[in-house]
Design a protein around this motif. Structure first.
Motif, PDB file in Angstrom:
ATOM      1  N   GLN A 235     -15.758  -2.852  27.102  1.00 28.89           N
ATOM      2  CA  GLN A 235     -16.357  -1.596  26.670  1.00 28.89           C
ATOM      3  C   GLN A 235     -17.787  -1.881  26.227  1.00 28.89           C
ATOM      4  OE1 GLN A 235     -16.922  -2.297  23.419  1.00 28.89           O
ATOM      5  NE2 GLN A 235     -15.474  -3.970  23.521  1.00 28.89           N
ATOM      6  N   PHE A 236     -18.606  -0.834  26.185  1.00 30.43           N
ATOM      7  CA  PHE A 236     -20.014  -0.987  25.813  1.00 30.43           C
ATOM      8  C   PHE A 236     -20.269  -0.591  24.359  1.00 30.43           C
ATOM      9  CE2 PHE A 236     -20.468  -1.190  30.329  1.00 30.43           C
ATOM     10  CZ  PHE A 236     -21.668  -1.833  30.580  1.00 30.43           C
ATOM     11  N   GLY A 237     -19.421   0.236  23.795  1.00 32.72           N
ATOM     12  CA  GLY A 237     -19.719   0.807  22.489  1.00 32.72           C
ATOM     13  C   GLY A 237     -19.351  -0.068  21.315  1.00 32.72           C
ATOM     14  N   GLY A 238     -18.314  -0.930  21.461  1.00 30.64           N
ATOM     15  CA  GLY A 238     -17.868  -1.749  20.353  1.00 30.64           C
ATOM     16  C   GLY A 238     -16.431  -1.441  19.985  1.00 30.64           C
ATOM     17  N   MET A 239     -16.071  -1.711  18.747  1.00 37.71           N
ATOM     18  CA  MET A 239     -14.702  -1.544  18.261  1.00 37.71           C
ATOM     19  C   MET A 239     -14.704  -0.815  16.929  1.00 37.71           C
ATOM     20  SD  MET A 239     -12.190  -2.725  15.985  1.00 37.71           S
ATOM     21  CE  MET A 239     -12.858  -4.222  15.295  1.00 37.71           C
ATOM     22  N   VAL A 240     -13.741   0.094  16.772  1.00 35.42           N
ATOM     23  CA  VAL A 240     -13.495   0.764  15.490  1.00 35.42           C
ATOM     24  C   VAL A 240     -12.043   0.525  15.126  1.00 35.42           C
ATOM     25  CG1 VAL A 240     -13.418   2.943  14.245  1.00 35.42           C
ATOM     26  CG2 VAL A 240     -15.241   2.536  15.883  1.00 35.42           C
ATOM     27  N   ASN A 241     -11.793  -0.034  13.937  1.00 35.77           N
ATOM     28  CA  ASN A 241     -10.440  -0.323  13.480  1.00 35.77           C
ATOM     29  C   ASN A 241     -10.179   0.420  12.178  1.00 35.77           C
ATOM     30  OD1 ASN A 241      -7.863  -1.582  13.295  1.00 35.77           O
ATOM     31  ND2 ASN A 241      -8.716  -3.105  11.892  1.00 35.77           N
ATOM     32  N   PHE A 242      -9.145   1.265  12.179  1.00 37.98           N
ATOM     33  CA  PHE A 242      -8.742   2.012  10.992  1.00 37.98           C
ATOM     34  C   PHE A 242      -7.625   1.224  10.301  1.00 37.98           C
ATOM     35  CE2 PHE A 242     -10.183   5.030  14.191  1.00 37.98           C
ATOM     36  CZ  PHE A 242     -11.118   5.772  13.494  1.00 37.98           C
ATOM     37  N   GLN A 243      -7.861   0.815   9.081  1.00 44.70           N
ATOM     38  CA  GLN A 243      -6.898  -0.016   8.374  1.00 44.70           C
ATOM     39  C   GLN A 243      -6.240   0.795   7.258  1.00 44.70           C
ATOM     40  OE1 GLN A 243      -7.532  -3.947   5.876  1.00 44.70           O
ATOM     41  NE2 GLN A 243      -7.658  -4.350   8.067  1.00 44.70           N
ATOM     42  N   PHE A 244      -4.915   0.932   7.367  1.00 46.86           N
ATOM     43  CA  PHE A 244      -4.173   1.699   6.373  1.00 46.86           C
ATOM     44  C   PHE A 244      -4.047   0.940   5.056  1.00 46.86           C
ATOM     45  CE2 PHE A 244      -1.876   4.197   9.839  1.00 46.86           C
ATOM     46  CZ  PHE A 244      -2.562   5.361   9.545  1.00 46.86           C
ATOM     47  N   LYS A 245      -3.787   1.688   4.019  1.00 48.17           N
ATOM     48  CA  LYS A 245      -3.480   1.096   2.724  1.00 48.17           C
ATOM     49  C   LYS A 245      -2.120   0.402   2.781  1.00 48.17           C
ATOM     50  CE  LYS A 245      -5.932   4.773   0.231  1.00 48.17           C
ATOM     51  NZ  LYS A 245      -5.779   5.941  -0.668  1.00 48.17           N
ATOM     52  N   GLU A 246      -1.871  -0.459   1.803  1.00 54.53           N
ATOM     53  CA  GLU A 246      -0.554  -1.030   1.581  1.00 54.53           C
ATOM     54  C   GLU A 246      -0.096  -0.644   0.184  1.00 54.53           C
ATOM     55  OE1 GLU A 246      -0.462  -5.207   2.335  1.00 54.53           O
ATOM     56  OE2 GLU A 246      -1.066  -5.003   4.431  1.00 54.53           O
ATOM     57  N   GLY A 247       1.186  -0.823  -0.087  1.00 50.86           N
ATOM     58  CA  GLY A 247       1.686  -0.512  -1.405  1.00 50.86           C
ATOM     59  C   GLY A 247       1.109  -1.456  -2.444  1.00 50.86           C
ATOM     60  N   PRO A 248       0.891  -1.003  -3.693  1.00 50.12           N
ATOM     61  CA  PRO A 248       0.363  -1.888  -4.741  1.00 50.12           C
ATOM     62  C   PRO A 248       1.341  -3.028  -5.006  1.00 50.12           C
ATOM     63  CG  PRO A 248       1.138   0.190  -5.669  1.00 50.12           C
ATOM     64  CD  PRO A 248       1.161   0.354  -4.189  1.00 50.12           C
ATOM     65  N   SER A 249       0.799  -4.232  -5.185  1.00 46.40           N
ATOM     66  CA  SER A 249       1.649  -5.415  -5.330  1.00 46.40           C
ATOM     67  C   SER A 249       2.270  -5.539  -6.716  1.00 46.40           C
ATOM     68  CB  SER A 249       0.839  -6.673  -5.019  1.00 46.40           C
ATOM     69  OG  SER A 249      -0.244  -6.795  -5.923  1.00 46.40           O
ATOM     70  N   ASP A 250       1.779  -4.757  -7.688  1.00 46.40           N
ATOM     71  CA  ASP A 250       2.275  -4.890  -9.051  1.00 46.40           C
ATOM     72  C   ASP A 250       3.226  -3.758  -9.446  1.00 46.40           C
ATOM     73  OD1 ASP A 250       0.129  -3.057  -8.897  1.00 46.40           O
ATOM     74  OD2 ASP A 250      -0.139  -3.178 -11.060  1.00 46.40           O
ATOM     75  N   LYS A 251       3.596  -2.901  -8.487  1.00 40.09           N
ATOM     76  CA  LYS A 251       4.481  -1.779  -8.793  1.00 40.09           C
ATOM     77  C   LYS A 251       5.582  -1.693  -7.755  1.00 40.09           C
ATOM     78  CE  LYS A 251       0.988   1.173 -10.987  1.00 40.09           C
ATOM     79  NZ  LYS A 251       0.341   2.514 -10.952  1.00 40.09           N
ATOM     80  N   LYS A 252       6.753  -1.265  -8.199  1.00 41.27           N
ATOM     81  CA  LYS A 252       7.842  -1.028  -7.264  1.00 41.27           C
ATOM     82  C   LYS A 252       7.673   0.292  -6.538  1.00 41.27           C
ATOM     83  CE  LYS A 252      11.354  -3.830  -9.542  1.00 41.27           C
ATOM     84  NZ  LYS A 252      12.723  -3.856 -10.116  1.00 41.27           N
ATOM     85  N   ILE A 253       7.002   1.244  -7.191  1.00 43.37           N
ATOM     86  CA  ILE A 253       6.777   2.527  -6.547  1.00 43.37           C
ATOM     87  C   ILE A 253       5.516   3.166  -7.121  1.00 43.37           C
ATOM     88  CG2 ILE A 253       8.309   3.705  -8.195  1.00 43.37           C
ATOM     89  CD1 ILE A 253       8.983   5.662  -5.904  1.00 43.37           C
ATOM     90  N   GLN A 254       4.704   3.683  -6.235  1.00 39.54           N
ATOM     91  CA  GLN A 254       3.526   4.457  -6.639  1.00 39.54           C
ATOM     92  C   GLN A 254       3.451   5.690  -5.753  1.00 39.54           C
ATOM     93  OE1 GLN A 254      -0.723   3.462  -5.562  1.00 39.54           O
ATOM     94  NE2 GLN A 254      -0.868   3.154  -7.781  1.00 39.54           N
TER      95      GLN A 254
END
Length: 807
Positions: A235-254
């Motif tokens: 491709q000529f334009g490049g790359m776009v990567n959308f990175q999702f969040k992950e769950g917080p490592s210090d909580k069981k649920i947020q």
């Protein structure tokens, strides 16, 4: 539908409980030997995983914290080992000093910027990718003050220079961005990814993305241009990567719940759950977003639903497995295009009330990250897509009244599977750090396309009248891609880096099917009709190579340059589609060329950040559209062909000045920054004797693309005002000023003001946006088919308010 949104609103209200006060920590990272500040150190807290980077003097600030005991981590390739330091928050902001042992080797050094910026630069080695000596931006979504509910690309990409943005709808259903003079059509000139894997319909034959990840669910967006073809393909334009969040490592649920209301009946409900369980070994994150609206124009209502679930499982200390699934579906009525005269009278009018569009997108991925040894990592990504999209309506030119009768339906299905495996090995050459990236890719796609007559009604009835023998075309498009690549980072000295790379590609695209050849007289009567078989295939073996280099005259400053070859195969749409507004050259050839960059970037001092670059993009056998006249009917139509060679020369400039950092004191609670983002591009057709486009400007390339604004933050309050100015551009290679169908013609210059603000209090956040605050009348594109044909007006002034709770 109403019940679903009501239940989500009730869920959000039930979660609105009182939380503790929030405080901020500021400090400095110091070299144990010299007692000097250390720049570029990543600071992370264990409370909510917020991150920051130290400035040139080693200073940082990070938050928010309730009262309690917490741990702050300092990590960087510049220090011998990561440091963890505890801090006690007792009801006020805290300070601390972290002493580290600095090492001489600099391999992964992140480019230094103010951690409060919404845009930073990526590390030389970031994860399993090499980004040294490249034009690359990293957008931190948490630092963006803008309208996230509608995926407002103007505000999110406001610090990425040179992006031309198409606006198709007011809900942000599709993202259309193009860089350095390339078409923004569904971001098809970028390799679009989510969490590192492809999300477009077919990465080679149909690289258009009908799916845009919700910005409210993202942690960051990576944008790589220039020499991106070596790692991410043709491709000529490049790359776009959308990175999702992950769950917080210090909580069981947020739980995070965001409810947005806006102009023209807009409503969005975003709700996410995340956390870490199984004794910290299993991380999970899931969200659902539903949104709907009536649209700024008549006949432009929509409803969309997106859901995602992701798991990350740590098996010991060396293996991490991941699994994720995404579903997005939407239904949108399309108001159609306008002629120039209609647009001048009333841009909100619509003369198409029978046009509809629906999409159903399913993505799945299985990943593995393996620490083979202390210096070697392996990443394996298996991914697949099953998707459909249907376009229904009257395809005739917009200067013709819809006569009623059967509508045209274009139905496409996409099934593909891919594997991308990368091996990163770090080692020393002559006592200097180096890294080698080896990768392989297998990709197989199967696309079907049907075009024929559908119902004569006005509802969203996506059924062919004769599916066994459609009146337009019936095609299957199998594709296959095998690639192998290698790239290396060589530190020739403590300041000079060399990055050579090479990539081999095998590409096979094919078409198998039939289409109906139909000629009509001036009255529209059929005078000739036949079914034509059309079976073609093409195999290519391509070798791409590139070289990049970077020189750091001092800490935090960098000169960089690169050059790499590019290649782009013809797409399925270039093979066959029946549309009265354009014809396709049956002898289309693939496109070839190269990208070259030369730039300078860095933080000149504590308060001024700069990234200035020049680029040259050469396109051989560029595919474009030429306005022609039918010799029998004398109708105007677009002819898609290899127009000519072209070259794009451009200058890109991004600068940001934080006025609160001009003095000697650190101001962790207040920020007042002015930013400018300017791109100047001269793109012309060259090497052709055809007078229709000899020396003409390349279509869809504004000469000047400017975005600038003021960003203010004080503790929990933030505000942003942004002004965008885009000069005029043409929609076809002949540079036609106007045409009866409005498909060809000038896209006039326009300017827009966007204003946004937000305030956070404990667990609650309130955000407000006013987009197109001056209520300017403008448009960004002329469409040849859906959602047109003709001029697609952009939305007028609109207001949005978001209320968020996080517990």
């Amino acid at each position: 539908m109403k019940i679903r949104f009501l239940l989500l609103g009730v869920l959000w209200l039930l979660c609105a409980t009182v939380a503790l006060g929030q405080y901020r920590i500021s400090g400095q990272v110091l070299d144990l030997a010299s007692n000097k500040g250390v720049a570029g150190v990543q600071i992370t807290n264990d409370y909510n995983q917020d991150t920051a980077f130290t400035d040139l003097e080693g200073r940082f600030y990070i938050g928010q914290f309730p009262v309690g005991e917490f741990i702050v981590y300092a990590e960087s390739p510049r220090i011998a080992k990561g440091m963890a330091q505890g801090i006690s928050v007792q009801g006020g902001d805290g300070t601390l000093e972290i002493y580290v042992e600095v090492v001489a080797a600099e391999l992964d050094l992140v480019q230094i910027t103010d951690q409060a910026n919404s845009v930073n630069w990526m590390r030389n080695i970031d994860g399993m990718g090499i980004y040294a000596a490249r034009k690359c931006e990293l957008i931190n979504i948490d630092q963006v003050t803008g309208n996230l509910a509608t995926n407002n690309a103007r505000q999110v990409f406001n610090r990425v220079a040179g992006l031309n943005i198409w606006e198709n709808d007011g809900g942000g259903l599709q993202l259309g961005i193009g860089g350095r003079g390339l078409s923004p059509n569904r971001s098809s000139n970028f390799n679009t990814r989510q969490n590192g894997y492809d999300i477009a319909a077919d990465a080679l034959g149909y690289p258009e993305s009908y799916y845009s990840p919700p910005l409210e669910a993202l942690r960051r967006i990576e944008v790589v241009r220039g020499a991106a073809s070596l790692q991410y393909g043709t491709q000529f334009g490049g790359m776009v990567n959308f990175q999702f969040k992950e769950g917080p490592s210090d909580k069981k649920i947020q739980l995070v719940s965001r409810q947005t209301v806006g102009s023209y009946g807009f409503f969005s409900s975003f709700n996410s759950l995340g956390g870490q369980i199984a004794k910290g070994k299993l991380n999970y994150y899931a969200f659902y977003q539903g949104k709907r609206g009536n649209g700024w124009r008549e006949n432009s209502g929509f409803q969309q639903h997106t859901a995602y679930g992701g798991l990350r499982w740590n098996i010991g200390s060396k293996v991490k497995l991941g699994a994720e699934y995404t579903n997005m579906n939407y239904l949108a009525q399309q108001a159609g295009g306008l002629t120039d005269a209609m647009y001048a009278r009333d841009p909100r009018v619509s003369i198409r009330d029978r046009n509809w569009f629906q999409v159903n997108w399913n993505l799945a991925a299985l990943t593995a990250d393996i620490q083979v040894s202390k210096s070697t990592k392996l990443n394996v990504r298996n991914f697949g897509l099953y998707a459909k999209r249907d376009a229904l309506g009257f395809l005739g030119a917009i200067n013709r009244i819809d006569p009623g009768g059967n509508r045209d339906l274009i139905s496409g299905s996409f099934q593909n599977f891919g594997n991308e495996t990368r091996l990163m090995h770090k080692f020393d050459i002559l006592h200097r750090p180096a890294a080698l990236l080896l990768g392989g890719r297998y990709y197989q796609g199967y696309t079907t396309a049907l075009q024929g007559a559908a119902s004569a009604g006005s509802d969203a009835d996506f059924q062919l009248l004769h599916p066994e023998r459609p009146e337009g075309s019936n095609y299957a498009f199998p594709s296959r891609n095998i690639a192998a690549f290698a790239e290396q980072v060589l530190n020739l000295s403590s300041k000079w880096t060399l990055v050579p790379g090479i990539r081999y590609e095998y590409i096979r695209t094919a078409s198998q099917g039939t289409y109906q050849l139909r000629n009509t007289d001036l009255a529209g009567n059929v005078i000739y009709e036949a079914t034509v078989a059309d079976n073609r295939s093409r195999d290519r073996n391509i070798l791409l190579a590139g070289l990049g280099t970077a020189f750091k005259p001092q800490d935090g400053l960098e000169l960089y340059g690169n050059i790499s070859r590019n290649y782009r195969a013809i797409t399925f749409n270039d093979m066959r589609v029946v549309n009265p507004n354009f014809l396709i050259d049956p002898d289309l050839k693939d496109e070839k060329g190269f990208n070259a960059d030369l730039g300078f970037r860095g933080q000149l001092n504590r308060w001024l950040t700069l990234d200035a670059s020049a680029f040259y993009l050469y396109y051989q056998d560029r595919i474009g559209q030429v306005l022609k006249t039918d010799s029998a009917t004398f109708r105007y139509y677009r002819y898609r062909t290899n127009v000519s060679d072209s070259r794009n020369i451009g200058l890109e400039w991004y600068a940001e000045a934080d006025f609160m950092g001009m003095g000697h004191a650190l101001h962790p609670d207040t920020r007042l920054a002015l930013f400018t983002n300017i791109a100047w591009i001269d793109a012309r057709y060259i090497g052709s004797q055809e007078p229709a486009f000899k020396g003409k400007l390349v279509e869809l390339v504004p000469k000047v693309n400017l975005k600038g604004g003021l960003d203010f933050r004080h503790r929990h309050l933030r505000a942003n005002a942004q002004w965008s100015y885009i000069t005029r551009q043409y929609s076809d290679a002949t540079n036609a000023e106007t045409s009866p169908s409005a498909v060809e013609g000038l896209i006039p210059a326009y300017h827009i003001l966007d204003i946004s603000a937000g305030y956070t209090w404990k667990m609650l956040s309130l955000e407000a946006s006013c987009n197109n605050a001056l209520n300017r009348k403008y448009f960004t594109r002329r469409a040849a088919a859906y959602p047109g044909p003709g001029i697609i007006p952009s939305d007028g002034r609109s207001f949005f308010v978001t209320l968020q709770v996080k517990i």
